[in-house]
Design a protein around this motif. Structure first.
Motif, PDB file in Angstrom:
ATOM      1  N   ALA A 201     -15.993  31.790  35.330  1.00 51.40           N
ATOM      2  CA  ALA A 201     -16.381  30.735  36.275  1.00 51.40           C
ATOM      3  C   ALA A 201     -17.620  30.012  35.789  1.00 51.40           C
ATOM      4  CB  ALA A 201     -16.608  31.339  37.657  1.00 51.40           C
ATOM      5  N   LEU A 202     -18.528  30.741  35.135  1.00 46.13           N
ATOM      6  CA  LEU A 202     -19.720  30.104  34.559  1.00 46.13           C
ATOM      7  C   LEU A 202     -19.359  29.280  33.329  1.00 46.13           C
ATOM      8  CD1 LEU A 202     -22.280  33.063  34.869  1.00 46.13           C
ATOM      9  CD2 LEU A 202     -21.915  31.153  36.439  1.00 46.13           C
ATOM     10  N   TYR A 203     -18.335  29.724  32.581  1.00 51.39           N
ATOM     11  CA  TYR A 203     -17.893  28.930  31.431  1.00 51.39           C
ATOM     12  C   TYR A 203     -17.407  27.559  31.900  1.00 51.39           C
ATOM     13  CZ  TYR A 203     -17.653  33.483  29.024  1.00 51.39           C
ATOM     14  OH  TYR A 203     -17.929  34.716  28.485  1.00 51.39           O
ATOM     15  N   TYR A 204     -16.548  27.565  32.927  1.00 54.21           N
ATOM     16  CA  TYR A 204     -16.028  26.310  33.449  1.00 54.21           C
ATOM     17  C   TYR A 204     -17.155  25.436  33.997  1.00 54.21           C
ATOM     18  CZ  TYR A 204     -11.117  27.735  33.088  1.00 54.21           C
ATOM     19  OH  TYR A 204      -9.877  28.089  32.619  1.00 54.21           O
ATOM     20  N   GLN A 205     -18.099  26.073  34.664  1.00 51.37           N
ATOM     21  CA  GLN A 205     -19.223  25.312  35.211  1.00 51.37           C
ATOM     22  C   GLN A 205     -20.040  24.682  34.092  1.00 51.37           C
ATOM     23  OE1 GLN A 205     -21.884  27.718  37.478  1.00 51.37           O
ATOM     24  NE2 GLN A 205     -23.101  26.010  38.215  1.00 51.37           N
ATOM     25  N   TYR A 206     -20.267  25.408  33.020  1.00 57.65           N
ATOM     26  CA  TYR A 206     -21.026  24.895  31.881  1.00 57.65           C
ATOM     27  C   TYR A 206     -20.293  23.733  31.214  1.00 57.65           C
ATOM     28  CZ  TYR A 206     -23.576  24.952  27.430  1.00 57.65           C
ATOM     29  OH  TYR A 206     -24.319  24.611  26.328  1.00 57.65           O
ATOM     30  N   LEU A 207     -18.958  23.800  31.230  1.00 54.87           N
ATOM     31  CA  LEU A 207     -18.154  22.738  30.624  1.00 54.87           C
ATOM     32  C   LEU A 207     -17.935  21.555  31.568  1.00 54.87           C
ATOM     33  CD1 LEU A 207     -15.427  24.946  28.867  1.00 54.87           C
ATOM     34  CD2 LEU A 207     -17.359  23.757  27.781  1.00 54.87           C
ATOM     35  N   GLY A 208     -18.522  21.623  32.773  1.00 50.12           N
ATOM     36  CA  GLY A 208     -18.402  20.524  33.720  1.00 50.12           C
ATOM     37  C   GLY A 208     -17.131  20.527  34.525  1.00 50.12           C
ATOM     38  N   ARG A 209     -16.422  21.640  34.610  1.00 45.10           N
ATOM     39  CA  ARG A 209     -15.172  21.718  35.370  1.00 45.10           C
ATOM     40  C   ARG A 209     -15.415  22.539  36.639  1.00 45.10           C
ATOM     41  NH1 ARG A 209     -11.292  23.473  30.297  1.00 45.10           N
ATOM     42  NH2 ARG A 209     -11.999  21.851  28.855  1.00 45.10           N
ATOM     43  N   SER A 210     -16.113  21.941  37.568  1.00 44.53           N
ATOM     44  CA  SER A 210     -16.514  22.654  38.786  1.00 44.53           C
ATOM     45  C   SER A 210     -15.313  23.076  39.619  1.00 44.53           C
ATOM     46  CB  SER A 210     -17.448  21.771  39.625  1.00 44.53           C
ATOM     47  OG  SER A 210     -18.607  21.443  38.890  1.00 44.53           O
TER      48      SER A 210
END
Length: 853
Positions: free
Chosen positions: A637-646
């Motif tokens: 979930a943090l990976y997606y957040q870091y990639l801008g995919r909230s």
């Protein structure tokens, strides 16, 4: 810094060429360097930050000298064995001669001399065993057998055997009067000692076992055994009260997970049981009085403790029957009954016709009881000492050249493993480690003792058979896991030197285990290799800590070395679904550390096609300590957040909360996996807090429902994280106003501020690096953010605000140092660090605006 030996064993055994069966595993050729200074400094013991390096005495002798030593030891053992067999044969012949003399004797004096010689010789043998047990009472191999109790049992048997000599004097009233009390009381004492020893072990481990099993065993035998154990515990407690004339009270705190039951407690139980037997034996010779029923009552009461001992030793499913003498007691009873069936009718037929034959048959009946228990219970424990010495020196040398499993060594290793588990369940950490070292010493060549600084030489590894290989690798993994847990939980109790030693052992053993497995030829013949998979997991967890470094022998980067090892792990684990899931979770984590987030997510997607939380979560937790697969999904979930995919980050959070978290909670049903539960929730709360105030409220609700409602504290890993996370989520969820525009309340703010400023260590450094790389967030970042958020709630107390800012900056500097390992952790911490430094340089009136931003 500890510069450990080279992982290919060259420092230990000279420049030995690696065998051709060894696979290409470059991580095992690297130099392992361990920085244990942060552990030692945390212990607060003071002193230097280096552990003494291995001395010349610690180093392993060469393979050639090992072979010479093994052959020499083998010859010595053969001579000792021949001498021992000759002595045993001589003693046996003497007994045969004395028995023959009894049969040929035509005088009462000759009969009594031969008869007494036999009885007192047997009594002397039992007394000698008692002396040996008492002398070796501190021996680790005898500790669980309670050697003092065994010595008392042997002495009671000796007294009963010697008392049988009174049967040779039927015409004397004194001999007739004392033989019944002496014999039956001593036999009863033997049974009472068996009961007390079984009760002592049961009273120590029963609370922990019942806790782990969710309650006492519900079977009839389990209930009966529990009731007898509790009853004897009450007897022991009340004897303390009576013995002190009421000055000491009964301790009702008997629900502790681990209780201390001393030798004195078991002796009190023995005396209490003996008091039942003593009174019927105060009568004089039954032949004069004619009251045969007194003798019958005495015999029944003498047999009663043996039946109770049998009940306490019954093997009940779910109980830790690692110390169990059920088979020995049954075997002794069977032997005794077989002899009594033959001897007692003969005794009745002889009657008063032949006094010598009558006395001889009665003594034989008695000795069948005494010696059967002496051989099966006492001598079997004594044999552990001598057997271990012979195995280390001789048994391994016999398998060195050909390679293979030695049955005697395997049997001994299995016995040691049970003892180690027993000590571990009793909280005897040092004893458990000592036993594990003894297990590994069994597989050394010659008289060499195992040491983590040296490990195993190539010759020793090549000599291992499939079963031996599994035992060695499993023992190394168990010892590493146990030392890591012990060091983390009891860090403050150890000196700096002890911390350094334990940390070096903890981080080196998994590498040693992998080296042994990869190099051993027996590996090729094994179908099931799952026993080594935890070693792969621990190696990478240790390397993530940031305190263990490897110097490549091929000029490869550390991430490349880790990935190569992970690929070997994937190759080995492809046949087992849950092991494969763990390996893929590890691969995803390594890719993320290399900033290949897209690739990491692809690997996770492939893993989720295999991973079934309901089926695999408990299996992964049991094999690896916690469900790393579930944790890695939550971290994504943090990976997606870091990639801008909230949106995808929010979907991951929802999926984990609804589908995975309930299954992970089941692995914590006994309270033993709180770190796994908290570790799963930590990245979720981090991701949800980025979704605004509603996300913060939701994160607090998840943490409250799944942790705070059932967490009761205790000495577990999660204790360092629960209070900081509670404060952080309270801070986040109390920002803003309620729907009715009233400010959100923060309950207990003063206590939380005082907690952050009390100067105590909140989260030990041992957890910092693993959380940073494994969970995508730094615990020090959490602490610094708490300090930042609490500054707004100081109610104009400028002194506390400045103290919080100063404390927050200190934590922030530690977080920045560790967060360099993972860009996600660094990115999430940067705003916190900037706000704290701005506060430190700002005027007080700008304080609130900076915190809000």
């Amino acid at each position: 810094m500890i510069s450990a030996t080279s992982l290919d064993g060259s420092d230990a055994a000279g420049d030995v060429e690696a065998p051709s069966v060894r696979r290409d595993v470059p991580i095992l050729e690297a130099k392992l360097v361990v920085d244990a200074s942060f552990v030692a400094n945390t212990s607060g013991a003071g002193g230097g930050d280096e552990a003494p390096s291995a001395t010349e005495e610690d180093k392993e002798p060469s393979t050639a000298s090992n072979a010479v030593a093994a052959k020499s030891a083998s010859k010595v053992m053969e001579v000792d064995a021949r001498t021992r067999r000759a002595m045993e044969a001589a003693v046996f012949l003497v007994f045969i001669a004395l028995i023959a003399a009894i049969g040929a004797a035509d005088s009462i004096v000759a009969f009594r001399v031969c008869f007494g010689t036999i009885l007192f010789a047997l009594a002397g043998i039992q007394l000698r065993a008692a002396v040996v047990l008492y002398i070796n009472r501190a021996n680790t191999m005898l500790e669980l057998a309670q050697p003092v109790g065994l010595a008392i049992l042997a002495c009671a048997g000796a007294a009963a055997t010697a008392g049988a000599f009174a049967m040779a004097f039927p015409e004397h009233s004194a001999a007739c009067a004392v033989r019944q009390p002496i014999i039956l009381t001593c036999v009863s004492l033997m049974g009472s000692v068996l009961v007390a020893r079984a009760w002592r072990i049961g009273a120590i481990i029963r609370p922990a076992v019942a806790f782990a099993a969710g309650g006492d065993d519900g079977s009839c035998l389990g209930v009966a055994r529990s009731k007898v154990t509790r009853g004897l515990s009450n007897v022991s407690a009340w004897t303390v009260v009576v013995g002190s004339c009421g000055r000491r009270r009964v301790n009702n705190a008997n629900n502790a997970l681990r209780q201390q039951v001393t030798l004195a407690d078991s002796m009190r139980v023995t005396v209490a049981l003996m008091s039942i037997e003593v009174e019927p034996n105060l009568f004089v010779c039954d032949s004069e009085v004619g009251a045969y029923w007194y003798l019958a009552v005495g015999v029944v009461l003498a047999a009663l403790p043996f039946l109770v001992a049998l009940l306490l030793n019954v093997k009940v499913e779910g109980h830790l029957d690692l110390f169990n003498e059920f088979d020995e007691i049954v075997s002794s009873m069977r032997t005794s009954v077989q002899v009594l069936v033959i001897s007692l009718p003969s005794t009745g037929l002889v009657g008063r016709v032949n006094a010598e034959a009558h006395a001889y048959l009665l003594a034989g009946s008695l000795i069948s009881i005494v010696l059967s228990f002496h051989c099966t219970v006492v001598l079997s424990r004594l044999s552990d000492i001598g057997k271990k010495k012979r195995q280390v020196g001789a048994s391994r040398s016999n398998t060195t050249d050909s390679g293979g499993d030695d049955p005697e060594t395997l049997e001994k290793a299995a016995s040691y493993t049970k003892m180690a588990k027993m000590f571990q369940s009793m909280g005897r950490h040092e004893k458990a480690v000592e036993i594990w070292n003894k297990i590994l010493t069994l597989f050394k060549i010659g008289d060499a003792e195992y040491s983590w600084k040296v490990g195993f030489t190539d010759a020793e590894i090549n000599s291992l058979g499939p079963r031996s290989l599994q035992i060695v690798v499993t023992t190394m993994i168990d010892m590493s896991k146990h030392k890591g847990n012990t060091l983390s939980l009891f860090l403050e109790a150890y000196t700096e030197e002890k911390c350094t030693e334990m940390y070096g052992d903890f981080v080196t053993e998994p590498f040693n285990a992998l080296k042994v497995f990869e190099q051993c030829p027996a590996r090729k013949t094994m179908a099931d290799k799952s026993f080594v998979f935890p070693a792969y997991s621990y190696v990478h967890a240790i390397l993530k800590s940031g305190r263990v470094f490897i110097e490549s022998a091929r000029n490869q980067s550390v991430p490349d070395l880790e990935m190569a090892s992970c690929l070997n792990y994937l190759q080995e684990a492809k046949e087992a679904a849950f092991h494969l899931c763990r390996a893929m979770a590890l691969q995803s984590s390594l890719l993320a550390c290399k900033q290949s987030y897209e690739e990491a997510i692809k690997v996770l997607d492939a893993m989720k096609a295999i991973y079934d939380p309901a089926l695999h979560s408990n299996l992964v937790a049991r094999a690896y300590g916690s469900d790393h697969c579930a944790t890695q999904i939550a971290v994504s979930a943090l990976y997606y957040q870091y990639l801008g995919r909230s949106d995808l980050s929010a979907q991951i959070c929802t999926n984990v909360i609804e589908s995975i978290l309930p299954e992970v909670e089941k692995t914590n049903s006994d309270g033993g996996n709180w770190l796994g539960v908290v570790g799963l929730i930590m990245p979720l709360t981090q991701a949800m807090r980025s979704q605004g105030l509603n996300g913060a409220d939701r994160a607090q609700g998840i943490f409250s429902n799944h942790v705070l409602k059932s967490y009761s504290g205790g000495n577990n890993h999660a204790r360092f994280f629960v209070r900081p996370l509670t404060i952080l989520l309270k801070c986040c969820s109390s920002i803003g106003t309620n729907p009715d525009n009233t400010p959100k309340a923060y309950v207990g703010v003063e206590e939380d501020i005082d907690f952050m400023l009390d100067g105590a260590t909140k989260i030990p450094a041992a957890y910092e690096y693993g959380c940073n790389s494994g969970l995508g967030m730094s615990p020090y970042s959490i602490l610094s953010e708490i300090c930042l958020l609490l500054t707004e709630r100081c109610n104009h107390e400028e002194k506390k605000k400045r103290a919080l800012v100063s404390e927050g900056i200190s934590y922030s500097s530690l977080a920045k140092e560790a967060a360099q390992m993972l860009p996600i952790a660094s990115a999430s911490h940067s705003p916190i660090d900037e706000a704290l430094n701005a506060l430190a340089a700002s005027a007080p009136e700008r304080h609130t605006d900076l915190v809000a931003s």
